[in-house]
Design an enzyme around this catalytic site. Structure first.
Site, short mmCIF file in Angstrom:
data_model
loop_
_atom_site.label_atom_id
_atom_site.label_comp_id
_atom_site.label_asym_id
_atom_site.label_seq_id
_atom_site.Cartn_x
_atom_site.Cartn_y
_atom_site.Cartn_z
N HIS A 123 0.98 -1.14 0.20
CA HIS A 123 0.00 0.13 -0.10
C HIS A 123 0.96 1.11 -0.12
CE1 HIS A 123 -2.92 3.09 1.87
NE2 HIS A 123 -3.64 2.17 1.27
N ASP A 129 3.28 -4.24 7.95
CA ASP A 129 2.16 -3.40 7.77
C ASP A 129 1.17 -4.27 8.06
OD1 ASP A 129 -0.18 -2.07 7.13
OD2 ASP A 129 0.64 -1.47 5.04
N GLN A 173 -4.22 -4.83 6.99
CA GLN A 173 -5.16 -5.89 6.60
C GLN A 173 -5.34 -7.42 7.27
OE1 GLN A 173 -7.65 -5.21 4.59
NE2 GLN A 173 -6.77 -3.03 3.61
N LYS A 177 -10.34 -0.40 10.31
CA LYS A 177 -10.52 -1.52 9.53
C LYS A 177 -10.91 -2.63 10.39
CE LYS A 177 -7.21 -0.22 5.93
NZ LYS A 177 -8.06 0.29 5.11
N CYS A 183 -4.75 2.55 -3.63
CA CYS A 183 -3.61 2.85 -3.18
C CYS A 183 -2.31 1.78 -3.42
CB CYS A 183 -3.54 3.27 -1.65
SG CYS A 183 -4.74 4.45 -1.26
C1 PLP Z 1 -2.34 -2.37 3.62
C2 PLP Z 1 -2.66 -1.28 4.04
N1 PLP Z 1 -1.78 -0.68 4.62
C3 PLP Z 1 -1.97 0.74 5.22
C4 PLP Z 1 -3.49 1.45 4.99
C5 PLP Z 1 -3.53 2.71 5.38
O1 PLP Z 1 -4.46 2.70 6.47
P1 PLP Z 1 -5.10 3.95 7.19
O2 PLP Z 1 -5.76 4.72 6.16
O3 PLP Z 1 -5.79 3.98 8.14
O4 PLP Z 1 -3.93 4.80 7.63
C6 PLP Z 1 -4.40 0.44 4.45
C7 PLP Z 1 -5.63 1.21 4.30
O5 PLP Z 1 -6.27 0.88 3.07
C8 PLP Z 1 -4.00 -0.53 3.67
O6 PLP Z 1 -4.99 -1.53 3.05
#
Ligand code: PLP
Length: 414
Positions: free
Chosen positions: A129, A207, A210, A233, A372
């Protein structure tokens, strides 16, 4: 609908906890297949937020009066829940942030600026992401370190055999990798990456945005060095995320943001930093949001993360089968047994936005776009996909309704 395996959780009963499912969208019951984007909220979380504001709200760590002490207890209690949720050793290692993005930036700025330089190599993956890609690319460029992405194979899985070549580009200092891909659902081999990174004295950043909502996450078992996730999420409110880091790394790191709460002593000559985790929590923190996250953690652990993971695995297999029947539909990424509850696809000749709009008219919410994940889209030779994603409240009937909508889209655009 033909999910054969016995469901381990009762999604119908769980749905009753979520007021949003009482809604109709375009005169149809809501089929919400966009939980990878953000999840819906159960009553216990909504109630916890309301009760906290009605009975315990004051600023934290500043007041000696009763209300302030209640607020402190609620905020600190939420941190304790977050610690247990990821099996961290101590709450000193658990930092509240605004979201996963802020958490990953905290690590990139706080660790990266002081520890990277010319000759070093920062590795991310093509699956990342932007939140776990752009901060590292930026900090690498600022410090003069090299930056590269581990490529994927034709199944959307990391090509770890490429590590040998990548390693020749510099001294590997940091590997940043998602646990689960938000576009393809790929579950990455973190244990292998952790071992590889540590053999080189490099740091592994995970990260878990998900993963944490959908499967048990244990920072000690993963043997990572930093991990970030986001509350919205996982049935929690927006405006709250968590960074976990190994204590010795956090101790040595510079603060990310400066101001109130994160200091020990301020004089005109110099300022010293507060103890962990407060060194990284400048200003009034997201107090109610942390309390809401605590309630979400209670809710998810009450249902059981293993049960949630199993439920989503069954839905994913079912969706894979049903979607494969749609003529002209291409599915991306690994086979169902090798992925989490996220399915990306395209319908031949129809833009993903059009697909999402047609199914929305039937009350089915899916996401369309690059998610993203522009480097991943480039690697797949695509500009966008349509994505359906599942959670503990998702039902096979919702997948059936998506498939009906896709047939309708094909007719409309033929
Ligand atoms: C894999 C991953 N990392 C990071 C994020 C970022 O999350 P946030 O927008 O809550 O900071 C997302 C959000 O879609 C994501 O899917």
């Amino acid at each position: 609908m033909a999910v054969t395996a016995q469901p381990r959780l009762d999604a119908e009963r769980i749905r009753a906890d979520f007021p949003i499912f009482e809604l109709e969208i375009h005169g149809k019951p809501l089929a919400y297949l966009d939980s990878a984007n953000s999840s819906q909220k159960p009553r216990p979380v909504l109630d916890a937020l309301r009760t906290f504001y009605e009975t315990s709200y004051a600023n934290v760590h500043r007041a000696v009066y009763e209300l302030g002490l209640r607020s402190d207890a609620a905020y600190d209690g939420a941190r304790q829940k977050a610690r247990a949720f990821i099996n961290a050793e101590t709450t000193a290692e658990v930092v509240f942030t605004r979201n996963a993005t802020e958490g990953l930036n905290l690590i990139a700025y706080g660790w990266g600026l002081d520890n990277l330089g010319p000759g070093d190599l920062v590795l991310v993956t093509e699956l990342e992401h932007h939140s776990n890609f752009v901060p590292w690319q930026y900090i690498a460029h600022r410090t003069g370190a090299a930056f590269a992405a581990i490529p994927i194979d034709e199944n959307g899985e990391l090509r770890l055999e490429a590590l040998d070549e990548l390693e020749s580009r510099g001294r590997v200092k940091l590997v940043a990798c998602g646990y689960v891909s938000n576009s393809l659902g790929t579950v990455n081999p973190l244990e292998r990456l952790a071992a590889w990174a540590h053999e080189r004295d490099a740091v592994l950043v995970v990260d878990a945005a998900q993963a944490a909502p959908h499967r048990p996450v244990d920072v000690q078992a993963l043997e990572c060095d930093f991990l970030a996730f986001t509350g919205h999420k996982m049935c929690g409110p927006t405006g709250i995320g968590v960074v976990w880091g190994r204590r010795e790394l956090l101790e040595r790191m510079s603060p990310f943001e400066l101001g109130g709460e994160m200091i020990r002593k301020v004089t005109v000559e110099r300022t010293t930093w507060n103890e962990l985790p407060h060194k990284f929590e400048a200003g009034t923190p997201p107090i109610a949001q942390a309390v809401g996250l605590g309630a979400a953690i209670d809710y998810l652990t009450g249902v059981g993360l293993e049960a949630i993971e199993r439920h989503e695995a069954e839905l994913t297999s079912y969706a894979w089968g049903r979607l494969s029947e749609v003529p002209g539909l291409t599915l991306y990424g690994p086979s169902p047994e090798r992925r989490a509850g996220i399915v990306s696809f395209n319908l031949e000749g129809i833009h993903p936005h059009d697909v999402a709009q047609v199914v929305d008219s039937e009350g089915v919410a899916v996401r369309a776009g690059h998610h993203c994940n522009q480097p991943l889209m480039t690697s797949l030779g695509l500009s966008a996909t349509t994505r359906a994603s599942f959670y503990l409240y998702s039902l096979p009937e919702e997948i059936d309704r998506l498939v009906d909508g896709l047939h309708r889209a094909r007719k409309l655009f033929s």
